[in-house]
Design a protein around this motif. Structure first.
Motif, PDB file in Angstrom:
ATOM      1  N   ARG A  78      94.252  60.386  23.102  1.00 50.54           N
ATOM      2  CA  ARG A  78      92.816  60.501  23.368  1.00 50.54           C
ATOM      3  C   ARG A  78      92.084  61.062  22.146  1.00 50.54           C
ATOM      4  N   ILE A  79      92.663  62.066  21.520  1.00 42.07           N
ATOM      5  CA  ILE A  79      92.043  62.641  20.321  1.00 42.07           C
ATOM      6  C   ILE A  79      91.927  61.582  19.228  1.00 42.07           C
ATOM      7  N   GLU A  80      93.001  60.825  19.025  1.00 39.60           N
ATOM      8  CA  GLU A  80      92.987  59.792  17.985  1.00 39.60           C
ATOM      9  C   GLU A  80      91.935  58.729  18.272  1.00 39.60           C
ATOM     10  N   THR A  81      91.815  58.336  19.541  1.00 43.72           N
ATOM     11  CA  THR A  81      90.825  57.320  19.910  1.00 43.72           C
ATOM     12  C   THR A  81      89.414  57.791  19.602  1.00 43.72           C
ATOM     13  N   VAL A  82      89.116  59.031  19.943  1.00 43.31           N
ATOM     14  CA  VAL A  82      87.771  59.558  19.682  1.00 43.31           C
ATOM     15  C   VAL A  82      87.507  59.698  18.191  1.00 43.31           C
ATOM     16  N   LEU A  83      88.484  60.199  17.440  1.00 41.94           N
ATOM     17  CA  LEU A  83      88.291  60.382  16.004  1.00 41.94           C
ATOM     18  C   LEU A  83      88.059  59.061  15.284  1.00 41.94           C
ATOM     19  N   LYS A  84      88.702  57.991  15.765  1.00 43.80           N
ATOM     20  CA  LYS A  84      88.482  56.676  15.155  1.00 43.80           C
ATOM     21  C   LYS A  84      87.031  56.237  15.304  1.00 43.80           C
ATOM     22  N   GLN A  85      86.347  56.748  16.342  1.00 41.98           N
ATOM     23  CA  GLN A  85      84.963  56.363  16.554  1.00 41.98           C
ATOM     24  C   GLN A  85      84.024  56.977  15.518  1.00 41.98           C
ATOM     25  N   PHE A  86      84.535  57.910  14.711  1.00 37.26           N
ATOM     26  CA  PHE A  86      83.713  58.533  13.677  1.00 37.26           C
ATOM     27  C   PHE A  86      83.967  57.941  12.295  1.00 37.26           C
ATOM     28  N   GLU A  87      84.778  56.891  12.216  1.00 36.12           N
ATOM     29  CA  GLU A  87      85.096  56.313  10.920  1.00 36.12           C
ATOM     30  C   GLU A  87      83.845  55.759  10.255  1.00 36.12           C
ATOM     31  N   GLY A  88      83.765  55.906   8.931  1.00 34.37           N
ATOM     32  CA  GLY A  88      82.623  55.398   8.186  1.00 34.37           C
ATOM     33  C   GLY A  88      81.409  56.290   8.241  1.00 34.37           C
ATOM     34  N   GLY A  89      81.563  57.497   8.762  1.00 36.11           N
ATOM     35  CA  GLY A  89      80.432  58.416   8.798  1.00 36.11           C
ATOM     36  C   GLY A  89      79.473  58.173   9.937  1.00 36.11           C
ATOM     37  N   HIS A  90      79.825  57.297  10.886  1.00 32.52           N
ATOM     38  CA  HIS A  90      78.971  57.017  12.045  1.00 32.52           C
ATOM     39  C   HIS A  90      79.820  57.076  13.310  1.00 32.52           C
ATOM     40  N   PHE A  91      79.177  57.420  14.406  1.00 35.20           N
ATOM     41  CA  PHE A  91      79.877  57.435  15.684  1.00 35.20           C
ATOM     42  C   PHE A  91      79.859  56.033  16.270  1.00 35.20           C
ATOM     43  N   HIS A  92      81.020  55.470  16.510  1.00 34.91           N
ATOM     44  CA  HIS A  92      81.145  54.134  17.087  1.00 34.91           C
ATOM     45  C   HIS A  92      81.415  54.283  18.588  1.00 34.91           C
ATOM     46  N   GLU A  93      80.495  53.857  19.409  1.00 31.74           N
ATOM     47  CA  GLU A  93      80.699  53.930  20.857  1.00 31.74           C
ATOM     48  C   GLU A  93      81.355  52.637  21.339  1.00 31.74           C
ATOM     49  N   VAL A  94      82.357  52.769  22.186  1.00 34.10           N
ATOM     50  CA  VAL A  94      83.108  51.623  22.696  1.00 34.10           C
ATOM     51  C   VAL A  94      82.602  51.260  24.081  1.00 34.10           C
TER      52      VAL A  94
END
Length: 297
Positions: A78-94
């Motif tokens: 779960r931590i890894e999934t959330v952290l991936k959403q911050f890649e590129g300096g933006h929050f990516h919502e799934v």
């Protein structure tokens, strides 16, 4: 009170338990084997129990370790999934969306590029279904369904009407001079038993017993029709490309309304920013198509 458990020690245990090896865990975590072993020993001391049996070749996990492993694995995933959403300096919502297959291929797919261009930080995960979907059980933010828009426990936004018409291979269409000629053909059916009866009524025909194959997907049924297996009753607007390219023919203008496509979500789920963006986007796309079709009429 439970003593503080260092995150590194928990991570060392979780990796070692998956691999049943301190050496492979050390390689995964980019540390030394001794460091992993020391972290696991520290965790065992803090918990007051043995998590591994040290064997001549590798490790054996104890009952205590086996109880701890799935909880930690789930937490780290779960931590890894959330952290991936911050890649590129933006929050990516799934957003996970279940879409009835006919609508997904016939209408949504050609428009997804535009959504990606205007909303690059919303990641869509699309699952197809055959109009039977459980939003909560399947973890879906949205679903697109065909019907009248009234499904228990959900809110809905109307997207498109989808009247049904006769669709078939061009060579079959050539031998259909009037609707009555259908009596000599194989009529393909969906799981909705009344669709052909309603079309017969719209065409002014007395119904006759049907014995053609039954499909749980309009997309699959029309594919069978294109290959000459029979005649389908399906929404032409979901097969516009096939009609334009001559793979499919619509021999009669008679159409019957049996429902439309709706975007639905749980009443109990507040709309997140990404959900609002997608709802507004898909409703806007549908409105634009409706306006274009109205102007062409």
């Amino acid at each position: 009170m439970r003593p503080h458990l260092p995150l590194n020690a928990l991570r060392a245990f979780e990796s070692s338990a998956r691999h049943l090896s301190f050496t492979r865990a050390a390689h995964e975590l980019n540390v030394t084997q001794a460091a992993v072993s020391q972290q696991v020993r520290m965790l065992e001391d803090r918990l007051g129990c043995v998590l591994f049996k040290r064997l001549p070749r590798g490790l054996g996990i104890t009952d205590e370790g086996r109880a701890l492993l799935p909880v930690l694995s789930d937490a780290f995933n779960r931590i890894e999934t959330v952290l991936k959403q911050f890649e590129g300096g933006h929050f990516h919502e799934v957003l996970t969306i279940g879409v009835v297959g006919t609508f997904a291929i016939g209408w949504l797919m050609p428009r997804l590029k535009r959504f990606r261009q205007t909303h690059p930080f919303v990641e869509l995960r699309l699952l197809t279904h055959n109009n039977m979907v459980d939003l909560a059980a399947e973890g879906l933010e949205f679903a697109v369904r065909f019907g009248d828009g009234t499904w228990p426990g959900t809110r809905s936004t109307f997207l498109l009407d989808a009247p049904l018409a006769v669709l078939c291979a061009p060579d079959i269409a050539e031998r259909l001079a009037t609707p009555a000629d259908l009596v000599r053909e194989t009529l393909l059916r969906s799981y909705r038993a009344d669709e052909w009866l309603r079309w017969f009524a719209a065409a002014g025909l007395d119904p006759w017993p049907l014995s053609g194959p039954v499909f749980d997907s309009s997309r699959l049924m029309v594919e069978a029709a294109m290959q000459g297996a029979g005649i389908a009753l399906a929404p032409p607007r979901m097969f516009a490309r096939e009609l334009q390219t001559g793979l499919l023919a619509q021999p009669f203008d008679i159409k019957v309304e049996t429902g439309g496509y709706w975007l639905i979500w749980l009443k109990s789920r507040p709309l997140s920013p990404a959900m609002q963006l997608f709802r507004d986007w898909i409703a806007g796309e549908a409105a634009q198509e409706h306006a274009r079709l109205s102007s062409d009429a």
